[in-house]
Design an enzyme around this catalytic site. Structure first.
Site, short mmCIF file in Angstrom:
data_model
loop_
_atom_site.label_atom_id
_atom_site.label_comp_id
_atom_site.label_asym_id
_atom_site.label_seq_id
_atom_site.Cartn_x
_atom_site.Cartn_y
_atom_site.Cartn_z
N GLU A 35 0.90 -1.31 -0.02
CA GLU A 35 0.08 -0.01 0.03
C GLU A 35 0.84 1.22 -0.04
O GLU A 35 0.40 2.33 0.26
CB GLU A 35 -1.04 0.14 1.18
N HIS B 197 -3.16 2.69 8.55
CA HIS B 197 -4.23 1.86 7.80
C HIS B 197 -4.51 0.38 8.53
O HIS B 197 -3.35 -0.24 8.86
CB HIS B 197 -3.64 1.49 6.53
N HIS C 136 -7.44 -2.69 9.51
CA HIS C 136 -8.66 -3.53 9.34
C HIS C 136 -9.57 -3.71 10.48
O HIS C 136 -10.09 -4.66 10.62
CB HIS C 136 -8.47 -4.98 8.76
N HIS D 19 -12.57 -3.15 2.52
CA HIS D 19 -11.06 -3.41 3.06
C HIS D 19 -10.74 -3.02 4.39
O HIS D 19 -10.33 -3.86 5.16
CB HIS D 19 -10.52 -2.19 1.96
#
Length: 221
Positions: free
Chosen positions: A77, A96, A98, A160
């Protein structure tokens, strides 16, 4: 010692903090920090256990994702992170994850409206959805690049996870935890099937103006 050691250690310390708090699992997600005075950032390597991660494992890339330092493969990413740093001078740190509650909203494609004063003050007028694109692709990079110009500090990546910013790493961690709280309370409110209230528009704009003032300060650093 590397000239980037401070940034590398900051990323590792954040990884360990989020791992201990349960926001990261195994190798999922990625974290980065802008290198002051350079078009470069430190970012976690690809598919590497956070529990084992050390400063020497962190990669240094320029904004076009050319590797400047480090022997490990950087996160897939990285392009997404580079695009944010190029388009948001106020962003110095990116997380980032999840995380489950916000990721639940990513599955039902539901943005979070202005529910709380604190939310708007730190995250933005709303937590918007960034349309789905495959992980690690130019499609995702471009989708992120187009959306972050709203000057919010938190976004939900459809199917995502989440993308959260801060002017400091401490602020990014705070914003990430705040996002998860907002996501959980919003989901619980939805389950009641009752009308969900939002903060009044004038209050929202006052709170957002304070966020924008902070961002302008960080953009000058």
């Amino acid at each position: 010692m590397s000239n980037y050691q401070t940034y590398k250690q900051e990323v590792v310390d954040t990884c360990h903090t989020l791992l201990e708090r349960g926001y990261l699992k195994a190798t999922e997600g990625n974290i980065s920090a802008r290198v002051k005075g350079q078009n470069a950032f430190a970012i976690t390597p690809s598919s590497y256990d956070y529990a084992k991660m050390q400063a020497d494992d962190i990669c240094i890339l320029d904004f076009e994702t050319k590797q400047l330092e480090g022997t490990m493969k950087p996160s897939i990413e990285s392009g997404m992170h580079g695009a944010v740093y190029q388009n948001r001078a106020d962003v110095h740190c990116i997380i980032h994850t999840h995380q489950p509650y916000a990721s639940t909203l990513a599955l039902i494609n539901m943005p979070i409206p202005a529910l709380f004063d604190e939310q708007v003050r730190h995250l933005g007028r709303s937590v918007d959805i960034i349309s789905y694109a495959p992980s690690g692709t130019g499609f995702l990079k471009n989708a992120v690049k187009a959306k972050v110009k709203t000057n919010a500090n938190a976004y939900i990546l459809q199917n995502h996870g989440v993308l959260v910013f801060g002017g400091t790493m401490e602020q990014a961690i705070h914003n990430m935890a705040l996002l998860e709280k907002c996501a959980l309370t919003y989901l619980l409110a939805i389950v009641t099937e009752k009308k969900i209230s939002k903060i009044p528009l004038p209050i929202r704009e006052i709170a957002f103006a304070k966020l924008r003032a902070d961002e302008k300060k960080f953009a000058e650093i």
